[in-house]
Design an enzyme around this catalytic site. Structure first.
Site, PDB file in Angstrom:
ATOM      1  N   SER A   5       0.833  -1.202   0.000  1.00  0.00           N
ATOM      2  CA  SER A   5       0.000   0.000   0.000  1.00  0.00           C
ATOM      3  C   SER A   5       0.868   1.253   0.000  1.00  0.00           C
ATOM      4  O   SER A   5       1.670   1.473   0.908  1.00  0.00           O
ATOM      5  CB  SER A   5      -0.907   0.009   1.233  1.00  0.00           C
ATOM      6  N   ASP A  32      -4.707   4.165  -1.816  1.00  0.00           N
ATOM      7  CA  ASP A  32      -5.846   4.551  -0.980  1.00  0.00           C
ATOM      8  C   ASP A  32      -6.263   5.978  -1.284  1.00  0.00           C
ATOM      9  O   ASP A  32      -5.469   6.908  -1.172  1.00  0.00           O
ATOM     10  CB  ASP A  32      -5.432   4.485   0.499  1.00  0.00           C
ATOM     11  N   GLY A 140      -8.992   4.775   7.107  1.00  0.00           N
ATOM     12  CA  GLY A 140      -8.589   6.169   7.291  1.00  0.00           C
ATOM     13  C   GLY A 140      -7.106   6.362   7.547  1.00  0.00           C
ATOM     14  O   GLY A 140      -6.549   7.391   7.165  1.00  0.00           O
ATOM     15  N   GLY A 142      -3.040   4.332   8.013  1.00  0.00           N
ATOM     16  CA  GLY A 142      -2.176   3.159   8.032  1.00  0.00           C
ATOM     17  C   GLY A 142      -1.647   2.928   9.436  1.00  0.00           C
ATOM     18  O   GLY A 142      -1.849   3.738  10.346  1.00  0.00           O
ATOM     19  N   GLY A 143      -0.987   1.801   9.621  1.00  0.00           N
ATOM     20  CA  GLY A 143      -0.272   1.542  10.871  1.00  0.00           C
ATOM     21  C   GLY A 143      -1.130   1.150  12.055  1.00  0.00           C
ATOM     22  O   GLY A 143      -0.666   1.175  13.193  1.00  0.00           O
ATOM     23  N   ASP A 174      -7.302  -5.790   4.246  1.00  0.00           N
ATOM     24  CA  ASP A 174      -6.575  -4.518   4.207  1.00  0.00           C
ATOM     25  C   ASP A 174      -6.615  -3.898   5.596  1.00  0.00           C
ATOM     26  O   ASP A 174      -7.687  -3.594   6.111  1.00  0.00           O
ATOM     27  CB  ASP A 174      -7.262  -3.599   3.186  1.00  0.00           C
ATOM     28  N   GLY A 176      -3.456  -3.542   8.947  1.00  0.00           N
ATOM     29  CA  GLY A 176      -2.741  -4.313   9.966  1.00  0.00           C
ATOM     30  C   GLY A 176      -2.266  -5.664   9.472  1.00  0.00           C
ATOM     31  O   GLY A 176      -2.081  -6.593  10.276  1.00  0.00           O
ATOM     32  N   GLY A 196       0.731  -2.320   4.067  1.00  0.00           N
ATOM     33  CA  GLY A 196       1.480  -1.070   3.986  1.00  0.00           C
ATOM     34  C   GLY A 196       2.690  -1.103   4.889  1.00  0.00           C
ATOM     35  O   GLY A 196       3.807  -1.450   4.476  1.00  0.00           O
TER      36      GLY A 196
HETATM   37  C1  DX5 Z   1      -6.443   2.158   5.573  1.00  0.00           C
HETATM   38  C2  DX5 Z   1      -6.035   1.780   4.175  1.00  0.00           C
HETATM   39  C3  DX5 Z   1      -4.977   0.753   4.082  1.00  0.00           C
HETATM   40  C4  DX5 Z   1      -3.647   1.111   4.700  1.00  0.00           C
HETATM   41  C5  DX5 Z   1      -3.138  -0.146   5.353  1.00  0.00           C
HETATM   42  O1  DX5 Z   1      -7.571   2.996   5.532  1.00  0.00           O
HETATM   43  O2  DX5 Z   1      -7.157   1.309   3.447  1.00  0.00           O
HETATM   44  O3  DX5 Z   1      -4.764   0.359   2.725  1.00  0.00           O
HETATM   45  O4  DX5 Z   1      -2.696   1.565   3.781  1.00  0.00           O
HETATM   46  O5  DX5 Z   1      -2.001   0.175   6.074  1.00  0.00           O
HETATM   47  P1  DX5 Z   1      -1.295  -0.821   7.080  1.00  0.00           P
HETATM   48  O6  DX5 Z   1      -0.883  -2.038   6.296  1.00  0.00           O
HETATM   49  O7  DX5 Z   1      -0.153  -0.019   7.566  1.00  0.00           O
HETATM   50  O8  DX5 Z   1      -2.301  -1.154   8.149  1.00  0.00           O
HETATM   51 ZN    ZN Z   2      -6.803   0.421   1.356  1.00  0.00          ZN
END
Ligand code: DX5
Ligand code: ZN
Length: 226
Positions: A5, A32, A140, A142-143, A174, A176, A196
């Site tokens: 991502s 995203d 909304g 990442g991480g 998608d 975590g 991501g």
């Molecule tokens: C969150 C996004 C994800 C995000 C995932 O709203 O839809 O695609 O990039 O990020 P990680 O892998 O860091 O949880």
């Molecule tokens: Zn996403």
């Protein structure tokens, strides 16, 4: 399928990030799109999808629209080079018509669900979608931490897709996703993994993609048969 991502990339080096993903053996780049209405955050627009196409032409672009009006914007993302466009099932536009238009314009389509949205919400559309994406965090940012409670939802969608004669459905997760959470999702019927933070933080993204691919192939469907 493994999809890094772009949200987790260094925003000062997005073109490098696209080339890095292209060289990692990943199946596509997940992009995203957040509109500050459907989710309380802003991210990318169609220009970033076009940037990815310019810098890594062979890498497919997989676009996740976290928008309240995806019907008004989906075509702009296809024109910018999206190979797949996903819309959320919670929005109030005409979902069936938007899914059909995405396909008519030559892209793969898909539906995605927030954690609180039940599996059954996508059942009426299973005959018309290429992919279903189950959010395993609140969309909304990442991480965030993987929500274990989404595993039964995956199993329910995979079972219903099989029942409706759609064993080919791409069932994606998608949020975590790292090696351990990806394996648990695969056991419950997921066969596509957006990651991501866990992939971008590695020195060797290729090794991470390969490890996730092998471990999930091995685990696929185990909890469904149990
Ligand atoms: C969150 C996004 C994800 C995000 C995932 O709203 O839809 O695609 O990039 O990020 P990680 O892998 O860091 O949880
Ligand atoms: Zn996403």
């Amino acid at each position: 399928m493994i999809l890094p991502s772009l949200l987790a990339a260094d925003s000062g080096h997005l073109a490098d990030a696209c080339r890095r993903v292209a060289g990692s053996g990943a199946d596509a780049l997940h992009v995203d799109i957040m509109d500050a209405h459907f989710v309380p955050n802003l991210s990318f627009g169609p220009d970033i999808v076009a940037m990815a196409r310019r810098n890594a032409p062979a890498l497919k672009r997989h676009v996740h629209l976290m928008m309240t009006q995806p019907d008004l914007y989906a075509m702009r993302f296809i024109e910018a080079g999206a190979a797949t466009v996903l819309i959320h099932v919670e929005v109030s536009c005409d979902i069936a018509a938007t899914l059909a238009e995405i396909r008519t314009r030559g892209a793969r389509n898909g539906l995605t669900l927030k954690p609180a949205t039940p599996a059954e919400s996508v059942f009426p559309f299973l005959g018309q979608v290429d992919e279903v994406l189950v959010m395993t965090v609140e969309p909304g940012y990442g991480g965030q931490s993987f929500m274990e409670t989404m595993l039964p939802k995956l199993a329910a969608i995979r079972r219903e897709a099989d029942r409706q004669g759609r064993p080919d459905l791409t069932l994606m997760v998608d949020g975590g996703i790292a090696l351990d959470s990806a394996v648990r999702c695969a056991a419950h019927g997921a066969n596509a993994f957006v990651a991501g933070t866990s992939l971008f933080r590695l020195d060797d993204m290729s090794a991470g993609v390969a490890a996730m691919r092998h471990a999930t192939q091995d685990a696929y469907g185990r909890a469904l048969r149990a």
